[in-house]
Design a protein around this motif. Sequence first.
Motif, PDB file in Angstrom:
ATOM      1  N   LEU A 101       0.841  -1.207   0.000  1.00  0.00           N
ATOM      2  CA  LEU A 101       0.000   0.000   0.000  1.00  0.00           C
ATOM      3  C   LEU A 101       0.869   1.246   0.000  1.00  0.00           C
ATOM      4  O   LEU A 101       0.578   2.215  -0.715  1.00  0.00           O
ATOM      5  N   GLU A 102       1.932   1.221   0.773  1.00  0.00           N
ATOM      6  CA  GLU A 102       2.815   2.389   0.845  1.00  0.00           C
ATOM      7  C   GLU A 102       3.405   2.701  -0.527  1.00  0.00           C
ATOM      8  O   GLU A 102       3.444   3.871  -0.945  1.00  0.00           O
ATOM      9  N   TYR A 103       3.839   1.680  -1.234  1.00  0.00           N
ATOM     10  CA  TYR A 103       4.433   1.903  -2.548  1.00  0.00           C
ATOM     11  C   TYR A 103       3.421   2.511  -3.517  1.00  0.00           C
ATOM     12  O   TYR A 103       3.714   3.509  -4.194  1.00  0.00           O
ATOM     13  N   LEU A 104       2.214   1.939  -3.595  1.00  0.00           N
ATOM     14  CA  LEU A 104       1.221   2.405  -4.563  1.00  0.00           C
ATOM     15  C   LEU A 104       0.634   3.761  -4.172  1.00  0.00           C
ATOM     16  O   LEU A 104       0.402   4.613  -5.037  1.00  0.00           O
ATOM     17  N   VAL A 113      -7.774   8.275   0.993  1.00  0.00           N
ATOM     18  CA  VAL A 113      -7.957   6.829   0.924  1.00  0.00           C
ATOM     19  C   VAL A 113      -9.344   6.512   1.470  1.00  0.00           C
ATOM     20  O   VAL A 113      -9.702   6.951   2.567  1.00  0.00           O
ATOM     21  N   VAL A 114     -10.118   5.769   0.696  1.00  0.00           N
ATOM     22  CA  VAL A 114     -11.410   5.261   1.162  1.00  0.00           C
ATOM     23  C   VAL A 114     -11.188   3.807   1.558  1.00  0.00           C
ATOM     24  O   VAL A 114     -10.926   2.949   0.706  1.00  0.00           O
ATOM     25  N   ALA A 115     -11.245   3.527   2.849  1.00  0.00           N
ATOM     26  CA  ALA A 115     -10.929   2.210   3.390  1.00  0.00           C
ATOM     27  C   ALA A 115     -12.190   1.580   3.969  1.00  0.00           C
ATOM     28  O   ALA A 115     -12.996   2.255   4.610  1.00  0.00           O
ATOM     29  N   GLU A 116     -12.310   0.288   3.764  1.00  0.00           N
ATOM     30  CA  GLU A 116     -13.544  -0.378   4.169  1.00  0.00           C
ATOM     31  C   GLU A 116     -13.748  -0.408   5.681  1.00  0.00           C
ATOM     32  O   GLU A 116     -14.801  -0.030   6.181  1.00  0.00           O
ATOM     33  N   ASP A 117     -12.734  -0.859   6.423  1.00  0.00           N
ATOM     34  CA  ASP A 117     -12.965  -1.192   7.828  1.00  0.00           C
ATOM     35  C   ASP A 117     -11.711  -0.955   8.659  1.00  0.00           C
ATOM     36  O   ASP A 117     -10.722  -0.389   8.193  1.00  0.00           O
ATOM     37  N   GLN A 118     -11.777  -1.424   9.905  1.00  0.00           N
ATOM     38  CA  GLN A 118     -10.680  -1.200  10.839  1.00  0.00           C
ATOM     39  C   GLN A 118      -9.376  -1.817  10.343  1.00  0.00           C
ATOM     40  O   GLN A 118      -8.307  -1.204  10.476  1.00  0.00           O
ATOM     41  N   GLU A 119      -9.443  -3.006   9.753  1.00  0.00           N
ATOM     42  CA  GLU A 119      -8.231  -3.656   9.260  1.00  0.00           C
ATOM     43  C   GLU A 119      -7.521  -2.791   8.221  1.00  0.00           C
ATOM     44  O   GLU A 119      -6.298  -2.601   8.294  1.00  0.00           O
ATOM     45  N   GLN A 120      -8.275  -2.261   7.277  1.00  0.00           N
ATOM     46  CA  GLN A 120      -7.666  -1.442   6.231  1.00  0.00           C
ATOM     47  C   GLN A 120      -7.209  -0.098   6.779  1.00  0.00           C
ATOM     48  O   GLN A 120      -6.148   0.415   6.395  1.00  0.00           O
ATOM     49  N   VAL A 121      -7.984   0.499   7.673  1.00  0.00           N
ATOM     50  CA  VAL A 121      -7.581   1.765   8.287  1.00  0.00           C
ATOM     51  C   VAL A 121      -6.274   1.594   9.050  1.00  0.00           C
ATOM     52  O   VAL A 121      -5.368   2.439   8.969  1.00  0.00           O
ATOM     53  N   ASP A 122      -6.152   0.485   9.779  1.00  0.00           N
ATOM     54  CA  ASP A 122      -4.922   0.236  10.538  1.00  0.00           C
ATOM     55  C   ASP A 122      -3.704   0.167   9.622  1.00  0.00           C
ATOM     56  O   ASP A 122      -2.627   0.689   9.946  1.00  0.00           O
ATOM     57  N   LYS A 123      -3.855  -0.492   8.469  1.00  0.00           N
ATOM     58  CA  LYS A 123      -2.729  -0.593   7.532  1.00  0.00           C
ATOM     59  C   LYS A 123      -2.323   0.786   7.021  1.00  0.00           C
ATOM     60  O   LYS A 123      -1.128   1.089   6.890  1.00  0.00           O
ATOM     61  N   VAL A 124      -3.313   1.610   6.716  1.00  0.00           N
ATOM     62  CA  VAL A 124      -3.006   2.947   6.201  1.00  0.00           C
ATOM     63  C   VAL A 124      -2.374   3.804   7.296  1.00  0.00           C
ATOM     64  O   VAL A 124      -1.401   4.541   7.044  1.00  0.00           O
ATOM     65  N   LEU A 125      -2.889   3.728   8.513  1.00  0.00           N
ATOM     66  CA  LEU A 125      -2.308   4.499   9.612  1.00  0.00           C
ATOM     67  C   LEU A 125      -0.871   4.081   9.887  1.00  0.00           C
ATOM     68  O   LEU A 125      -0.023   4.905  10.258  1.00  0.00           O
ATOM     69  N   GLU A 126      -0.574   2.803   9.701  1.00  0.00           N
ATOM     70  CA  GLU A 126       0.775   2.291   9.940  1.00  0.00           C
ATOM     71  C   GLU A 126       1.802   2.955   9.030  1.00  0.00           C
ATOM     72  O   GLU A 126       2.960   3.161   9.418  1.00  0.00           O
ATOM     73  N   ILE A 127       1.403   3.313   7.818  1.00  0.00           N
ATOM     74  CA  ILE A 127       2.348   3.854   6.832  1.00  0.00           C
ATOM     75  C   ILE A 127       2.138   5.349   6.596  1.00  0.00           C
ATOM     76  O   ILE A 127       2.790   5.940   5.740  1.00  0.00           O
ATOM     77  N   ARG A 128       1.274   5.962   7.370  1.00  0.00           N
ATOM     78  CA  ARG A 128       0.882   7.342   7.062  1.00  0.00           C
ATOM     79  C   ARG A 128       2.050   8.317   7.092  1.00  0.00           C
ATOM     80  O   ARG A 128       2.114   9.250   6.274  1.00  0.00           O
ATOM     81  N   LEU A 145     -13.891   1.300  15.188  1.00  0.00           N
ATOM     82  CA  LEU A 145     -13.213   2.563  14.908  1.00  0.00           C
ATOM     83  C   LEU A 145     -13.692   3.709  15.792  1.00  0.00           C
ATOM     84  O   LEU A 145     -13.203   4.831  15.658  1.00  0.00           O
ATOM     85  N   GLY A 146     -14.613   3.420  16.685  1.00  0.00           N
ATOM     86  CA  GLY A 146     -15.149   4.467  17.554  1.00  0.00           C
ATOM     87  C   GLY A 146     -14.095   5.227  18.340  1.00  0.00           C
ATOM     88  O   GLY A 146     -14.112   6.468  18.383  1.00  0.00           O
ATOM     89  N   PRO A 147     -13.118   4.523  18.960  1.00  0.00           N
ATOM     90  CA  PRO A 147     -12.120   5.235  19.773  1.00  0.00           C
ATOM     91  C   PRO A 147     -11.041   5.947  18.944  1.00  0.00           C
ATOM     92  O   PRO A 147     -10.231   6.683  19.502  1.00  0.00           O
ATOM     93  N   TYR A 148     -10.988   5.713  17.646  1.00  0.00           N
ATOM     94  CA  TYR A 148      -9.912   6.273  16.831  1.00  0.00           C
ATOM     95  C   TYR A 148     -10.060   7.795  16.712  1.00  0.00           C
ATOM     96  O   TYR A 148     -11.150   8.305  16.534  1.00  0.00           O
ATOM     97  N   ALA A 149      -8.924   8.489  16.820  1.00  0.00           N
ATOM     98  CA  ALA A 149      -8.959   9.958  16.736  1.00  0.00           C
ATOM     99  C   ALA A 149      -7.848  10.486  15.844  1.00  0.00           C
ATOM    100  O   ALA A 149      -7.286  11.544  16.090  1.00  0.00           O
ATOM    101  N   ALA A 150      -7.533   9.746  14.793  1.00  0.00           N
ATOM    102  CA  ALA A 150      -6.458  10.159  13.897  1.00  0.00           C
ATOM    103  C   ALA A 150      -6.889  11.370  13.080  1.00  0.00           C
ATOM    104  O   ALA A 150      -8.059  11.493  12.691  1.00  0.00           O
ATOM    105  N   PRO A 151      -5.987  12.287  12.784  1.00  0.00           N
ATOM    106  CA  PRO A 151      -6.340  13.454  11.965  1.00  0.00           C
ATOM    107  C   PRO A 151      -6.830  13.028  10.585  1.00  0.00           C
ATOM    108  O   PRO A 151      -6.249  12.135   9.956  1.00  0.00           O
ATOM    109  N   GLY A 152      -7.887  13.659  10.132  1.00  0.00           N
ATOM    110  CA  GLY A 152      -8.408  13.384   8.802  1.00  0.00           C
ATOM    111  C   GLY A 152      -9.190  12.100   8.676  1.00  0.00           C
ATOM    112  O   GLY A 152      -9.529  11.693   7.556  1.00  0.00           O
TER     113      GLY A 152
END
Length: 637
Positions: A101-104, A113-128, A145-152
Amino acid sequence: MSIGSVDGSLPGLLRQQAASRGDHIAMREKEFGIWQRITWSEYERRVRHFALGLRELGLEKGDRIAMVGDNRPEWVIAELAAQSLGALPLGLYQDAVAAELEYLLGASGARVVVAEDQEQVDKVLEIREALPRLEYIIYYDPRGLGPYAAPGLLAFPEVERRGAERDQAMPHEYAASVATVRGEDPALLCSTSGTTSKPKLAVLSHANLLSMADQLQEVDPMTAGDEFVSFLPLAWIGEQMMTVSRHVLVGFPVNFPEEPGTVRQDLREIGPRVMFSPPRIWENLVSEVQVMVEDTTPLKRRVQAWAMRVGGDTADDAFEGRSSGAWRRVRRGIAEVVAMRPIKNQLGLTRLRDAYTGGAALGPDVFRFFHALGVNLKQIYGQTEVAGISALHRDGDIRYQTVGEPLPGTDIKVAEDGEILTRGPVVFEGYFENPEATRETLVDGWLHSGDAGYFDGEGHLVVVDRLKDVMLLADGTTFSPQFIENLLKFSPYVSEAVVFGGEHPYVAGIIAIDFENAGQWAERHQLAYTTFTDLSQKGEVYDLVKAHVESVNADVPEAARIRRFLLLHKELHADDAELTRTRKVRRRFIAERFEPLIAALYGDDDSVAVDMEITYQDGRTANVKHDLRIERLSGAG
């Protein structure tokens, strides 16, 4: 409508469908066991609101937006919304690891990024942190994802809500934006398979995508009453051409399964009229039927074997242009009732009118199997760079060794070195921000495919293999590794196979067993095992696979027969970069990674030691040390 020259854009066609067929069903999504309907009017409204919500977030023409997750209406809504603003959507495979994901995302410079669920959001946050251009992550499954407070980080409905408010304040903005999108404008970034290098991003225009859909419609018409089930990754061009391009052109409903594990049941419920899948799906279905038959009673096995012989005879008549006699037709009808129809119903293929396979070559045994079963399976040929398809079998003129004839409006020729070249309105614009690769691939309007092939005497295109993979054996015989590999994979106990020849004195192969099917076989034969590696190295499993390899050897020229093989201690997997995300073998990577095993296949020893680091699904790693047995076949040269 002229062939290969559809006017307008994908979101423009969506607006036309909504205007003319607003109350008809455009999509269904299964939730909690119930099919939820989305009409064309609701579909267009959600695209409009999400587009204007993206505009509120600052998305502009030329910006990039990526989608990742399972097949859901929100994916397609986001894609069409981006296109209506002149932005470029990019699909990402849902099983891609964070590094991919990071490469592409970095290569595309995606802002959203439009991500389906917590699993995909976690992957994107990992490389943000490695993606300075990424501003927003929009999710549409809020669980966890209720407790998540990442910017954007925003919920999909929230973006739609903002867009609805903007639509109310400026009711003509969206229509004006769609009106500015032209057919020649870029519509989609689609990653190539990356069999020989890292994936590139092909830029496809609205005209490319719609020309392909229009040409396919000319050959195999679909109607607005046909059903289609979208269950393959939307990042794949094959799924894009059906779920998006052809869908908005023709107006048929697209159905999204509840989960990947419910696809078979959902196929049975919907009864699609058209299905397009890569070879691995068809190979898996064959394996499923073979194992299912083995698990039944002796009487049913005999009935099934008789029915498949009858069906095979009828299929051979059709392939060779012969008319089946009255008695053969009667026998085929009986076979249909007692065996074929129950199997097709089990697979969800009962109402199928047109079935397509593409993305790689399909083995002749698999192809014949489905025609024996009465499934109208047709081979297509194409690439991401031609929006999916450039050649296709026609009804009544199907030959399993070919990929049919060029689509109307598309020109195909074979260069002097045997490379297949394509020209026409389906050919892409070039690679995103990669002019050097574009110049190498597009020469004087012709797309250089990298595939080797030729036209037979009837005008059918025959694809041999990748040009770089075609080899000459020691005796001068032309050798296609892919052809042998497809024959090997016809066994339900073989998942993948990679064979080698060329500069070597004979043909040898690495085979990965199908763990599920081989495990069921072991249980039926009371063979105890613990792990994949343990099962793969059982003498009984070697004998099982050896018998199949010997049957393959009997069907190929002597110089191409496999002399030695080993059963790999692990599955070949895309996460280990051994396969692409579309399950194509990355031959050069495998040759490098398993170089000691390949060297041993051409040595004198009967085993080879392996010591490799394996990464498990939970991220743990371990060193695996085993002695792999090397099997020598007699009478193979």
